[in-house]
Design a protein around this motif. Structure first.
Motif, PDB file in Angstrom:
ATOM      1  N   ASP A   1     -14.642  80.679   7.401  1.00 29.94           N
ATOM      2  CA  ASP A   1     -13.509  80.646   6.469  1.00 29.94           C
ATOM      3  C   ASP A   1     -13.199  79.167   6.193  1.00 29.94           C
ATOM      4  OD1 ASP A   1     -11.192  80.852   5.002  1.00 29.94           O
ATOM      5  OD2 ASP A   1     -10.164  82.230   6.369  1.00 29.94           O
TER       6      ASP A   1
ATOM      7  N   LEU B   1      -9.171  79.350  -2.280  1.00 29.17           N
ATOM      8  CA  LEU B   1      -8.777  77.973  -2.561  1.00 29.17           C
ATOM      9  C   LEU B   1      -8.158  77.891  -3.955  1.00 29.17           C
ATOM     10  CD1 LEU B   1     -11.941  76.445  -0.863  1.00 29.17           C
ATOM     11  CD2 LEU B   1      -9.610  76.380   0.036  1.00 29.17           C
TER      12      LEU B   1
ATOM     13  N   LEU C   1     -11.052  73.351  -6.480  1.00 29.72           N
ATOM     14  CA  LEU C   1     -11.806  73.266  -5.221  1.00 29.72           C
ATOM     15  C   LEU C   1     -13.043  74.162  -5.259  1.00 29.72           C
ATOM     16  CD1 LEU C   1      -9.146  73.012  -2.370  1.00 29.72           C
ATOM     17  CD2 LEU C   1     -10.873  71.340  -2.974  1.00 29.72           C
TER      18      LEU C   1
ATOM     19  N   ASN D   1     -11.852  68.698   7.833  1.00 28.47           N
ATOM     20  CA  ASN D   1     -12.101  68.875   6.402  1.00 28.47           C
ATOM     21  C   ASN D   1     -13.383  69.694   6.207  1.00 28.47           C
ATOM     22  OD1 ASN D   1     -12.640  68.569   3.691  1.00 28.47           O
ATOM     23  ND2 ASN D   1     -12.142  66.390   3.661  1.00 28.47           N
TER      24      ASN D   1
ATOM     25  N   ALA E   1      -5.128  66.415  -0.640  1.00 27.39           N
ATOM     26  CA  ALA E   1      -5.981  67.405   0.021  1.00 27.39           C
ATOM     27  C   ALA E   1      -5.177  68.634   0.413  1.00 27.39           C
ATOM     28  CB  ALA E   1      -6.603  66.795   1.263  1.00 27.39           C
TER      29      ALA E   1
ATOM     30  N   PRO F   1      -0.663  76.708   1.433  1.00 27.57           N
ATOM     31  CA  PRO F   1      -0.808  77.584   2.588  1.00 27.57           C
ATOM     32  C   PRO F   1      -0.676  79.083   2.284  1.00 27.57           C
ATOM     33  CG  PRO F   1       1.385  76.674   2.528  1.00 27.57           C
ATOM     34  CD  PRO F   1       0.663  76.102   1.350  1.00 27.57           C
ATOM     35  N   ILE F   2      -0.801  79.472   1.006  1.00 25.82           N
ATOM     36  CA  ILE F   2      -0.587  80.891   0.670  1.00 25.82           C
ATOM     37  C   ILE F   2      -1.685  81.729   1.323  1.00 25.82           C
ATOM     38  CG2 ILE F   2      -0.286  82.526  -1.236  1.00 25.82           C
ATOM     39  CD1 ILE F   2      -0.235  79.791  -2.977  1.00 25.82           C
TER      40      ILE F   2
ATOM     41  N   ARG G   1      -5.768  84.602   9.601  1.00 25.64           N
ATOM     42  CA  ARG G   1      -5.700  86.057   9.482  1.00 25.64           C
ATOM     43  C   ARG G   1      -7.020  86.682   9.003  1.00 25.64           C
ATOM     44  NH1 ARG G   1      -0.770  87.217   5.921  1.00 25.64           N
ATOM     45  NH2 ARG G   1       0.051  85.444   7.090  1.00 25.64           N
ATOM     46  N   VAL G   2      -7.714  85.995   8.082  1.00 22.34           N
ATOM     47  CA  VAL G   2      -8.973  86.555   7.563  1.00 22.34           C
ATOM     48  C   VAL G   2     -10.048  86.505   8.657  1.00 22.34           C
ATOM     49  CG1 VAL G   2     -10.725  86.354   5.746  1.00 22.34           C
ATOM     50  CG2 VAL G   2      -8.342  85.791   5.233  1.00 22.34           C
TER      51      VAL G   2
ATOM     52  N   PHE H   1     -15.262  69.966   3.774  1.00 28.20           N
ATOM     53  CA  PHE H   1     -16.329  69.283   3.028  1.00 28.20           C
ATOM     54  C   PHE H   1     -17.250  68.532   3.987  1.00 28.20           C
ATOM     55  CE2 PHE H   1     -13.400  69.950  -0.555  1.00 28.20           C
ATOM     56  CZ  PHE H   1     -14.289  70.611  -1.389  1.00 28.20           C
TER      57      PHE H   1
ATOM     58  N   GLU I   1      -9.686  74.148   9.137  1.00 24.17           N
ATOM     59  CA  GLU I   1      -8.335  74.003   8.581  1.00 24.17           C
ATOM     60  C   GLU I   1      -7.864  72.560   8.777  1.00 24.17           C
ATOM     61  OE1 GLU I   1      -6.173  75.870   6.626  1.00 24.17           O
ATOM     62  OE2 GLU I   1      -5.136  73.959   6.760  1.00 24.17           O
ATOM     63  N   LEU I   2      -7.385  72.002   7.680  1.00 20.92           N
ATOM     64  CA  LEU I   2      -6.986  70.596   7.662  1.00 20.92           C
ATOM     65  C   LEU I   2      -5.583  70.372   8.250  1.00 20.92           C
ATOM     66  CD1 LEU I   2      -8.531  68.218   6.504  1.00 20.92           C
ATOM     67  CD2 LEU I   2      -7.352  68.549   4.353  1.00 20.92           C
TER      68      LEU I   2
ATOM     69  N   SER J   1      -3.758  70.520  -2.754  1.00 20.23           N
ATOM     70  CA  SER J   1      -4.791  71.101  -3.615  1.00 20.23           C
ATOM     71  C   SER J   1      -5.014  72.579  -3.306  1.00 20.23           C
ATOM     72  CB  SER J   1      -6.097  70.344  -3.464  1.00 20.23           C
ATOM     73  OG  SER J   1      -6.499  70.393  -2.121  1.00 20.23           O
TER      74      SER J   1
ATOM     75  N   GLY K   1     -10.952  76.623   4.995  1.00 21.12           N
ATOM     76  CA  GLY K   1      -9.503  76.564   4.744  1.00 21.12           C
ATOM     77  C   GLY K   1      -8.897  77.839   5.295  1.00 21.12           C
ATOM     78  N   CYS K   2      -8.937  77.984   6.641  1.00 24.40           N
ATOM     79  CA  CYS K   2      -8.633  79.296   7.241  1.00 24.40           C
ATOM     80  C   CYS K   2      -7.138  79.571   7.384  1.00 24.40           C
ATOM     81  CB  CYS K   2      -9.342  79.451   8.572  1.00 24.40           C
ATOM     82  SG  CYS K   2      -8.757  78.326   9.854  1.00 24.40           S
TER      83      CYS K   2
HETATM   84  C1  LIG Z   1      -4.708  79.430   0.063  1.00 25.83           C
HETATM   85  S1  LIG Z   1      -4.833  79.003   1.785  1.00 25.83           S
HETATM   86  C2  LIG Z   1      -5.875  80.303   2.377  1.00 25.83           C
HETATM   87  C3  LIG Z   1      -5.762  80.556   3.875  1.00 25.83           C
HETATM   88  C4  LIG Z   1      -6.668  81.664   4.419  1.00 25.83           C
HETATM   89  N1  LIG Z   1      -8.066  81.408   4.124  1.00 25.83           N
HETATM   90  C5  LIG Z   1      -6.268  83.017   3.861  1.00 25.83           C
HETATM   91  O1  LIG Z   1      -6.971  83.501   2.953  1.00 25.83           O
HETATM   92  O2  LIG Z   1      -5.270  83.599   4.299  1.00 25.83           O
HETATM   93  C6  LIG Z   1      -5.930  77.582   1.704  1.00 25.83           C
HETATM   94  C7  LIG Z   1      -6.002  76.785   2.993  1.00 25.83           C
HETATM   95  O3  LIG Z   1      -7.019  75.806   2.853  1.00 25.83           O
HETATM   96  C8  LIG Z   1      -6.636  74.620   3.553  1.00 25.83           C
HETATM   97  N2  LIG Z   1      -7.436  73.506   3.013  1.00 25.83           N
HETATM   98  C9  LIG Z   1      -7.385  72.962   1.755  1.00 25.83           C
HETATM   99  N3  LIG Z   1      -8.298  71.993   1.610  1.00 25.83           N
HETATM  100  C10 LIG Z   1      -8.946  71.896   2.819  1.00 25.83           C
HETATM  101  C11 LIG Z   1     -10.024  71.080   3.299  1.00 25.83           C
HETATM  102  N4  LIG Z   1     -10.609  70.180   2.500  1.00 25.83           N
HETATM  103  N5  LIG Z   1     -10.460  71.256   4.571  1.00 25.83           N
HETATM  104  C12 LIG Z   1      -9.878  72.200   5.383  1.00 25.83           C
HETATM  105  N6  LIG Z   1      -8.854  73.004   4.989  1.00 25.83           N
HETATM  106  C13 LIG Z   1      -8.399  72.867   3.719  1.00 25.83           C
HETATM  107  C14 LIG Z   1      -5.127  74.537   3.262  1.00 25.83           C
HETATM  108  O4  LIG Z   1      -4.474  73.738   4.221  1.00 25.83           O
HETATM  109  C15 LIG Z   1      -4.726  76.010   3.330  1.00 25.83           C
HETATM  110  O5  LIG Z   1      -4.300  76.368   4.626  1.00 25.83           O
END
Ligand SMILES: C[S@@+](CC[C@H](N)C(=O)[O-])C[C@H]1O[C@@H](n2cnc3c(N)ncnc32)[C@H](O)[C@@H]1O
Length: 178
Positions: free
Chosen positions: A57, A125, A129, A109, A26, A32-33, A64-65, A111, A81-82, A29, A59-60
């Motif tokens: 958002d 994502l 995803l 999560n 999870a 943290p970018i 920042r967003v 989902f 955020e997980l 996938s 997966g926040c």
């Molecule tokens: C590419 S980062 C984007 C962070 C932020 N949205 C941004 O744009 O700056 C994707 C984030 O989604 C989180 N994530 C991935 N799968 C998740 C899930 N099922 N539930 C919650 N968060 C999740 C990851 O931990 C990660 O921090």
């Protein structure tokens, strides 16, 4: 110096705990970018957020967003955020900018998110995803007219109403209407 050491150990421990609870896949996938500063601005513009709307958002990350959306458009933010340390960073960011009362941060999560009240959903994502998000949109009750903005990746079987390029490397931002 000792304090910094303690903080680092706490962060490592919480990350380990997150991996135990949710598993590596999870987290790996969608790493943290964070989204690029200019890209965030473009994505938010594309969503045409109105004051008072609810901006989610999924997966926040470090928030920042979310914080930018709430600051610029006077909307309400909901972040999922997980990874616990990122969740803490996102909470700290909201507090730092004085927006804690307008942002609901959940270490959960996405989902399992209740998206019924969402006006705008933002995702950064992975291609895999985003296909799952497409499925989620079909199976979940979501407001008619809600918008989804995907930073970087499209949803295969959904037609975007708008698509803009946000970098020389051909990164796109997609707008979907539900
Ligand atoms: C590419 S980062 C984007 C962070 C932020 N949205 C941004 O744009 O700056 C994707 C984030 O989604 C989180 N994530 C991935 N799968 C998740 C899930 N099922 N539930 C919650 N968060 C999740 C990851 O931990 C990660 O921090």
């Amino acid at each position: 110096m000792l304090d910094l050491f303690v903080v680092i150990w706490i962060i490592l421990f919480l990350s380990f705990l997150t991996i135990i609870i949710y598993g590596f896949p999870a987290i790996l996938s969608a790493g943290p970018i964070p989204a690029h500063k200019k890209g965030i601005g473009k994505a938010l513009e594309l969503a045409k957020i109105k004051p008072g709307e609810k901006f989610y958002d999924l997966g926040c990350g470090d928030g920042r967003v979310l914080v930018k959306a709430v600051k610029k458009y006077d909307c309400y933010g909901v972040g999922y955020e997980l990874v616990f340390p990122y969740y803490l960073l996102a909470k700290a960011r909201a507090k730092l900018y004085g927006k804690s009362d307008k942002i609901d941060m959940k270490c959960k999560n996405f989902f399992k998110a209740d998206l019924q009240n969402a006006d705008v959903i933002f995702c950064f994502l992975t291609p895999r995803l985003m296909q799952k998000i497409g499925k989620l949109l079909k199976e979940t009750e979501i407001k008619k007219g809600a918008r989804l903005v995907s930073y970087g990746f499209s949803i295969k079987d959904m037609e975007p109403v708008e698509k803009i390029k946000h970098s020389k490397e051909n990164w796109n931002i997609y707008l979907y209407k539900i």
